[in-house]
Scaffold this motif. Sequence first.
Motif, short mmCIF file in Angstrom:
data_model
loop_
_atom_site.label_atom_id
_atom_site.label_comp_id
_atom_site.label_asym_id
_atom_site.label_seq_id
_atom_site.Cartn_x
_atom_site.Cartn_y
_atom_site.Cartn_z
N GLU A 177 8.09 1.32 1.48
CA GLU A 177 7.71 1.99 2.68
C GLU A 177 7.13 3.45 2.25
OE1 GLU A 177 10.47 2.20 5.87
OE2 GLU A 177 10.74 4.43 5.51
N ILE A 178 5.66 3.82 3.30
CA ILE A 178 5.09 4.99 2.95
C ILE A 178 5.49 5.92 3.59
CG2 ILE A 178 3.17 3.57 1.91
CD1 ILE A 178 1.75 4.17 4.86
N ALA A 179 5.92 7.05 3.16
CA ALA A 179 6.22 8.25 4.17
C ALA A 179 5.10 9.37 4.00
CB ALA A 179 7.60 8.86 3.36
N ASP A 180 3.93 9.15 3.15
CA ASP A 180 2.97 9.87 3.17
C ASP A 180 1.75 9.15 2.93
OD1 ASP A 180 0.69 11.70 2.35
OD2 ASP A 180 2.08 12.82 0.97
N LEU A 181 0.77 9.21 3.95
CA LEU A 181 -0.56 8.23 3.86
C LEU A 181 -1.13 8.50 2.49
CD1 LEU A 181 -2.23 9.01 7.28
CD2 LEU A 181 -1.12 6.99 6.68
N THR A 182 -0.94 9.36 1.60
CA THR A 182 -1.73 9.25 0.27
C THR A 182 -1.02 8.14 -0.49
OG1 THR A 182 -0.02 11.01 -0.58
CG2 THR A 182 -2.08 11.85 0.42
N ALA A 183 0.08 7.64 -0.04
CA ALA A 183 0.68 6.49 -1.08
C ALA A 183 -0.14 5.25 -0.78
CB ALA A 183 2.14 6.52 -0.44
N LEU A 184 -0.94 5.33 0.10
CA LEU A 184 -1.79 4.13 0.37
C LEU A 184 -2.83 3.84 -0.59
CD1 LEU A 184 -2.37 3.76 4.42
CD2 LEU A 184 -0.86 2.23 2.83
N ALA A 185 -3.23 4.98 -1.27
CA ALA A 185 -4.17 4.83 -2.26
C ALA A 185 -3.63 3.77 -3.45
CB ALA A 185 -4.44 6.18 -2.96
N TYR A 186 -2.44 3.57 -3.80
CA TYR A 186 -1.61 2.81 -4.57
C TYR A 186 -1.21 1.34 -4.19
CZ TYR A 186 -1.42 7.43 -6.57
OH TYR A 186 -1.94 8.86 -7.10
N VAL A 187 -1.57 1.23 -2.66
CA VAL A 187 -1.05 -0.06 -2.32
C VAL A 187 -2.24 -0.82 -2.16
CG1 VAL A 187 -0.29 -1.27 -0.21
CG2 VAL A 187 0.75 0.89 -0.76
N PRO A 188 -2.33 -2.15 -2.72
CA PRO A 188 -3.70 -2.90 -2.69
C PRO A 188 -3.99 -3.31 -1.29
CG PRO A 188 -2.21 -3.38 -4.48
CD PRO A 188 -1.37 -2.74 -3.53
#
Length: 298
Positions: free
Chosen positions: A93-104
């Motif tokens: 679960e992403i709580a910060d959009l920067t986490a999407l950098a690590y989600v394929p």
Amino acid sequence: MDLTLGPNLFFWEAERVRDFYAKIADEAPVARVVLGEVVCSKRLPFWQGEIPVAVERLRAAGKEVWLSSLALVTLKRERTLTEELIDAGVGIEIADLTALAYVPEGAPFSVSPLINCYNVGTLDWLAARGARRICLPNELPMESVATLAQAGKERGVAVEVWGFGRQPLAISGRCYHARLHDRIKDSCQFICNADPDGREVDTLDGERFLAVNGVQTLSCATSFVGREIPGLLAAGVSALRLSPHTGDMVGLARAFDEAVKAGANTDALEAAARAVAPGGQLANGYLHARAGAEWVDA
């Protein structure tokens, strides 16, 4: 419509965390549970060892398990922690959009209510990126909730609504808890542990206003959507999210489950909510397009 238990936003001792999730696994009628440290990475080493134990027990009980990212990633070690979530073997679960950098690209993930998904355009973007669940921000009125729930249904995205808990309002690089005790953030001595449901803040006139939780600002009143259950069911909302507090969350989850199945609020649910809510103060204003701290007799 079923129930999701959101991540614990507060700093609890490892033993309390262990006991809490054991009870949730064995007794609470929630379909899924979100784990992880959302507010402050400095807290994580004190209870991080309980996460794999909780994951195993919750899965054995037949519940979905997701791990949340931090809400504000500012340090290199926090970026490393976020990257490591991808290899944890559970949903993210992403709580910060920067986490999407690590989600394929295309990999499924859930979206925290701390992400501002206020319109269909944002929902479309998140869905195209791989979102499978979105918990809407708590500020939305019922009309917007219905629009987004329908859009989610058309796109195969489950839409959740904040059902219970002090409402997350802001996150900061500064630690309010430390400042209240004349300490700096780097030498906070983890004083937020003294307030396991957050520390209330009054206005100069003595009005209960907000609650602080380390670097996070919360509402003082506890959001509760029991009286709005018929409208949320009609809107096509997929789940209600319950945010952990120190009260009887198992009893609250059972009361919510019974009310959802009945399609209406019950006296037992409202009594359970007031018993768990810090100070017994409930609010539902946002769903009625009013101030979030208000209580509307819906």
